[in-house]
Design a protein around this motif. Structure first.
Motif, PDB file in Angstrom:
ATOM      1  N   UNK A 102       0.810  -1.225   0.000  1.00 14.40           N
ATOM      2  CA  UNK A 102       0.000   0.000   0.000  1.00 14.40           C
ATOM      3  C   UNK A 102       0.841   1.272   0.000  1.00 14.40           C
ATOM      4  N   UNK A 103       2.006   1.234   0.637  1.00 13.65           N
ATOM      5  CA  UNK A 103       2.834   2.436   0.738  1.00 13.65           C
ATOM      6  C   UNK A 103       3.897   2.521  -0.352  1.00 13.65           C
ATOM      7  N   UNK A 104       4.113   1.410  -1.057  1.00 12.82           N
ATOM      8  CA  UNK A 104       5.125   1.363  -2.115  1.00 12.82           C
ATOM      9  C   UNK A 104       6.542   1.619  -1.584  1.00 12.82           C
ATOM     10  N   UNK A 105       6.759   1.305  -0.313  1.00  6.47           N
ATOM     11  CA  UNK A 105       8.091   1.453   0.273  1.00  6.47           C
ATOM     12  C   UNK A 105       8.953   0.265  -0.140  1.00  6.47           C
ATOM     13  N   UNK A 106      10.161   0.547  -0.590  1.00  4.68           N
ATOM     14  CA  UNK A 106      11.067  -0.524  -1.012  1.00  4.68           C
ATOM     15  C   UNK A 106      11.841  -1.057   0.185  1.00  4.68           C
ATOM     16  N   UNK A 107      11.199  -1.931   0.954  1.00  2.64           N
ATOM     17  CA  UNK A 107      11.879  -2.522   2.109  1.00  2.64           C
ATOM     18  C   UNK A 107      12.826  -3.624   1.675  1.00  2.64           C
ATOM     19  N   UNK A 108      12.404  -4.378   0.652  1.00  5.74           N
ATOM     20  CA  UNK A 108      13.185  -5.523   0.197  1.00  5.74           C
ATOM     21  C   UNK A 108      13.337  -5.487  -1.319  1.00  5.74           C
ATOM     22  N   UNK A 109      14.416  -6.073  -1.778  1.00  3.05           N
ATOM     23  CA  UNK A 109      14.626  -6.203  -3.222  1.00  3.05           C
ATOM     24  C   UNK A 109      13.582  -7.156  -3.781  1.00  3.05           C
ATOM     25  N   UNK A 110      12.921  -6.758  -4.854  1.00  5.69           N
ATOM     26  CA  UNK A 110      11.811  -7.533  -5.411  1.00  5.69           C
ATOM     27  C   UNK A 110      12.340  -8.666  -6.297  1.00  5.69           C
ATOM     28  N   UNK A 111      12.949  -9.643  -5.669  1.00 11.53           N
ATOM     29  CA  UNK A 111      13.439 -10.808  -6.409  1.00 11.53           C
ATOM     30  C   UNK A 111      12.519 -12.001  -6.151  1.00 11.53           C
ATOM     31  N   UNK A 112      12.942 -13.176  -6.584  1.00 12.61           N
ATOM     32  CA  UNK A 112      12.083 -14.354  -6.443  1.00 12.61           C
ATOM     33  C   UNK A 112      11.854 -14.711  -4.973  1.00 12.61           C
ATOM     34  N   UNK A 113      12.855 -14.489  -4.123  1.00  9.54           N
ATOM     35  CA  UNK A 113      12.686 -14.787  -2.701  1.00  9.54           C
ATOM     36  C   UNK A 113      11.582 -13.926  -2.089  1.00  9.54           C
ATOM     37  N   UNK A 114      11.567 -12.651  -2.474  1.00  8.60           N
ATOM     38  CA  UNK A 114      10.530 -11.770  -1.948  1.00  8.60           C
ATOM     39  C   UNK A 114       9.148 -12.168  -2.458  1.00  8.60           C
ATOM     40  N   UNK A 115       9.051 -12.460  -3.749  1.00 11.60           N
ATOM     41  CA  UNK A 115       7.754 -12.817  -4.328  1.00 11.60           C
ATOM     42  C   UNK A 115       7.222 -14.112  -3.737  1.00 11.60           C
ATOM     43  N   UNK A 116       8.120 -15.038  -3.415  1.00 13.34           N
ATOM     44  CA  UNK A 116       7.692 -16.297  -2.802  1.00 13.34           C
ATOM     45  C   UNK A 116       7.204 -16.053  -1.373  1.00 13.34           C
ATOM     46  N   UNK A 117       7.937 -15.202  -0.641  1.00 12.41           N
ATOM     47  CA  UNK A 117       7.515 -14.826   0.719  1.00 12.41           C
ATOM     48  C   UNK A 117       6.158 -14.136   0.669  1.00 12.41           C
ATOM     49  N   UNK A 118       6.003 -13.184  -0.225  1.00 13.34           N
ATOM     50  CA  UNK A 118       4.752 -12.439  -0.352  1.00 13.34           C
ATOM     51  C   UNK A 118       3.589 -13.367  -0.719  1.00 13.34           C
TER      52      UNK A 118
END
Length: 276
Positions: A13-29
């Motif tokens: 919702x805030x579009x804050x870049x807390x983490x690099x948007x790689x495959x690890x992040x997308x899997x976590x999300x």
């Protein structure tokens, strides 16, 4: 799971870049968002997934092929504790980016009710403190830009601590007690600091030069023969919410005033007492 969902929702919702948007992040999300939520439209149940005998129902078509330890694969059921641990393990694999967030958990208190309900609420608060610390440990080790602030009254904390899980140890190591009931003669009284910081933040928001002395620039030398600091504190029961109410009423009734002259407080006295 709830705290991880809060983190993901804040990122979305805030579009804050807390983490690099790689495959690890997308899997976590994807894993965090995979449970089917309750159909309740209000109350606490709308915030948590639908549970069946300790198992959570997973979406039939998550974005990623997530390797769950199924309780009932045919019905997409996974043990909730196992599921939560899996999310936490995925969380450890993320790579921090440049953004930063603060998550504040406030008003942790018992609900009204009998002793059984109070005991249940105390256990929930205890477990929340433990889980926040567990996530904090990962954030510290991995340099994640996530900061937690947990506010809890001292009497609640005492009752929670006796339930174990080393809550006292966590509090002693990371807790910062705030004593509202202090003499107003102290220049660093926490309630007075709230006023000073709030005015300076307001100046920054409105692109005004920051004042060097809030009390000199925004208040008279005396209010009813008292220092403004003492007068303000004496209008409250030494609680932050009283302070907020006092100033909000004064501002609402005197929108054209730049500062807080004696007439601001005099005009708001009746309405403020009613709201208290």
């Amino acid at each position: 799971w709830f705290l991880h969902k809060l983190i993901v929702d804040l990122i979305d919702t805030s579009k804050v870049d807390l983490f690099i948007r790689n495959q690890n992040f997308e899997k976590y999300r994807a894993c965090v968002k995979s449970p089917k939520l309750s159909s309740e439209s209000s109350g606490i149940r709308r915030l948590i997934p639908s549970l069946k005998k300790g198992s959570v129902e997973i979406s039939a078509s998550p974005k990623f092929n997530l390797d769950f330890e199924w309780d009932d694969k045919e019905n997409n059921l996974v043990n909730f504790n196992v599921f939560s641990r899996q999310i936490h393990e995925l969380f450890k694999r993320l790579n921090p980016s440049t953004g930063k967030i603060f998550i504040c958990l406030d008003e942790l208190d018992y609900g009204s009710g009998d002793e059984r309900r109070r005991s249940r609420d105390a256990s929930l608060i205890r477990d929340l403190i433990v889980i926040v610390n567990k996530i904090r440990e990962v954030c510290s080790e991995r340099c994640y830009p996530i900061n937690f602030i947990v506010a809890i009254r001292s009497e609640v904390l005492k009752n929670v601590a006796v339930l174990g899980k080393e809550v006292n140890k966590i509090h002693d190591q990371f807790g910062q007690p705030i004593f509202w009931h202090q003499s107003g003669e102290r220049p660093n009284h926490p309630l007075l600091e709230i006023i000073e910081r709030r005015i300076k933040v307001s100046e920054s928001i409105n692109k005004k030069p920051e004042t060097s002395d809030v009390w000199k620039d925004y208040f008279p030398t005396k209010i009813h023969n008292e220092r403004p600091q003492d007068f303000v504190l004496h209008q409250t029961l030494y609680r932050p919410r009283d302070l907020v109410r006092l100033f909000k009423v004064g501002i609402d009734l005197n929108k054209k005033e730049r500062g807080f002259a004696q007439k601001v407080f005099d005009s708001s006295r009746k309405l403020y007492s009613e709201k208290c």
